[in-house]
Scaffold this motif. Structure first.
Motif, PDB file in Angstrom:
ATOM      1  N   ILE A 120       0.853  -1.196   0.000  1.00  0.00           N
ATOM      2  CA  ILE A 120       0.000   0.000   0.000  1.00  0.00           C
ATOM      3  C   ILE A 120       0.885   1.240   0.000  1.00  0.00           C
ATOM      4  O   ILE A 120       1.782   1.375   0.833  1.00  0.00           O
ATOM      5  CB  ILE A 120      -0.916   0.009   1.235  1.00  0.00           C
ATOM      6  CG1 ILE A 120      -1.812  -1.238   1.241  1.00  0.00           C
ATOM      7  CG2 ILE A 120      -1.771   1.277   1.273  1.00  0.00           C
ATOM      8  CD1 ILE A 120      -2.604  -1.416   2.518  1.00  0.00           C
TER       9      ILE A 120
ATOM     10  N   PHE B 197      -2.074   4.923   2.908  1.00  0.00           N
ATOM     11  CA  PHE B 197      -2.153   4.033   4.059  1.00  0.00           C
ATOM     12  C   PHE B 197      -3.185   4.490   5.088  1.00  0.00           C
ATOM     13  O   PHE B 197      -3.949   3.675   5.612  1.00  0.00           O
ATOM     14  CB  PHE B 197      -0.769   3.905   4.718  1.00  0.00           C
ATOM     15  CG  PHE B 197      -0.671   2.749   5.665  1.00  0.00           C
ATOM     16  CD1 PHE B 197      -0.498   1.462   5.193  1.00  0.00           C
ATOM     17  CD2 PHE B 197      -0.764   2.956   7.029  1.00  0.00           C
ATOM     18  CE1 PHE B 197      -0.421   0.390   6.062  1.00  0.00           C
ATOM     19  CE2 PHE B 197      -0.682   1.886   7.908  1.00  0.00           C
ATOM     20  CZ  PHE B 197      -0.509   0.603   7.425  1.00  0.00           C
TER      21      PHE B 197
ATOM     22  N   SER C 266       2.270  -2.757   5.920  1.00  0.00           N
ATOM     23  CA  SER C 266       2.510  -2.974   4.496  1.00  0.00           C
ATOM     24  C   SER C 266       3.858  -2.402   4.096  1.00  0.00           C
ATOM     25  O   SER C 266       4.319  -1.403   4.668  1.00  0.00           O
ATOM     26  CB  SER C 266       1.389  -2.318   3.679  1.00  0.00           C
ATOM     27  OG  SER C 266       1.536  -2.577   2.304  1.00  0.00           O
TER      28      SER C 266
ATOM     29  N   THR D  62       1.420  -7.071   2.145  1.00  0.00           N
ATOM     30  CA  THR D  62       0.578  -6.474   3.182  1.00  0.00           C
ATOM     31  C   THR D  62       0.059  -7.556   4.110  1.00  0.00           C
ATOM     32  O   THR D  62      -0.241  -8.675   3.676  1.00  0.00           O
ATOM     33  CB  THR D  62      -0.609  -5.736   2.546  1.00  0.00           C
ATOM     34  OG1 THR D  62      -0.108  -4.701   1.680  1.00  0.00           O
ATOM     35  CG2 THR D  62      -1.518  -5.114   3.597  1.00  0.00           C
TER      36      THR D  62
END
Length: 204
Positions: free
Chosen positions: A115, A120, A158, A164
């Motif tokens: 991500i 995020f 992540s 992730t």
């Protein structure tokens, strides 16, 4: 396919709009049971690459939960993982079940692209999505609220180009002791709370 996607979207919107904190009952259930009963459903989902899925039960225990709602959360996390690994020949998705102190822990991990830092903090916001037409941005918000309703937490870590992990933590359910219980012998354990958590060898 369009009809199935529309039906799925309608269901998620209903969950989002009509979310009722007290609308669903809870009962003691083993975390492994929640996961194992979800797997056959995934195999019937043509969009989910079940050949990429690995399962490891490190330690199992009982939680007070609505099994269907927990499966809804896990299904959403697994579908997200499938989306980000779909175009990777070495794509991998794993579910890990563990017990850490007084928490049951379920981790869903993928080796997708990760991500982006600028996204995020937004992933939990309603209607935020990076999937374009394939996403609606509702799933993670509903998942977070469902887990909070179970007095648990859901978090994410992540790394770009590495993958992730979403981690769900739920309080372990302690079975009430009966007044008729005998004092356990020192050489053996009959404590229901101890019996609630059964260690397993790792499996996939």
């Amino acid at each position: 396919e369009t009809c199935d996607r529309l039906n799925g979207l309608i269901g998620e919107v209903k969950d989002f709009v009509r979310f009722d904190q007290g609308a669903f009952p809870k009962a003691p259930v083993a975390v492994s049971e929640v996961v194992y009963q979800l797997l056959p459903f995934l195999r019937y989902d043509e969009t989910f690459p079940d050949e990429k899925l690995q399962l490891e039960i490190k330690a199992d225990c009982t939680v007070l939960a609505n099994k269907i709602k927990l499966q809804q959360v896990l299904h959403n996390l697994l579908k997200n993982a499938a989306d980000v690994t779909r175009d990777r020949p070495d794509g991998m998705i794993s579910i890990t079940v563990d017990l850490q102190e007084t928490d049951a822990v379920i981790m869903v991990t993928d080796n997708g692209g990760g991500i982006a830092p600028e996204h995020f903090e937004k992933i939990w916001e309603p209607f935020f999505t990076t999937k374009g037409e394939r996403g609606n941005g509702i799933g993670l918000d509903v998942s977070r609220r469902l887990i909070e309703n179970h007095k648990g937490t859901i978090s994410c870590r992540s790394q770009i180009d590495r993958g992730t992990t979403f981690e769900v933590r739920l309080p372990k359910f302690e079975f009430p002791s009966s007044p008729d219980d005998e004092t356990p012998d020192e050489s053996s354990s009959s404590n229901p709370a101890e019996q609630a958590c059964v260690l397993h060898n790792g499996s996939s």
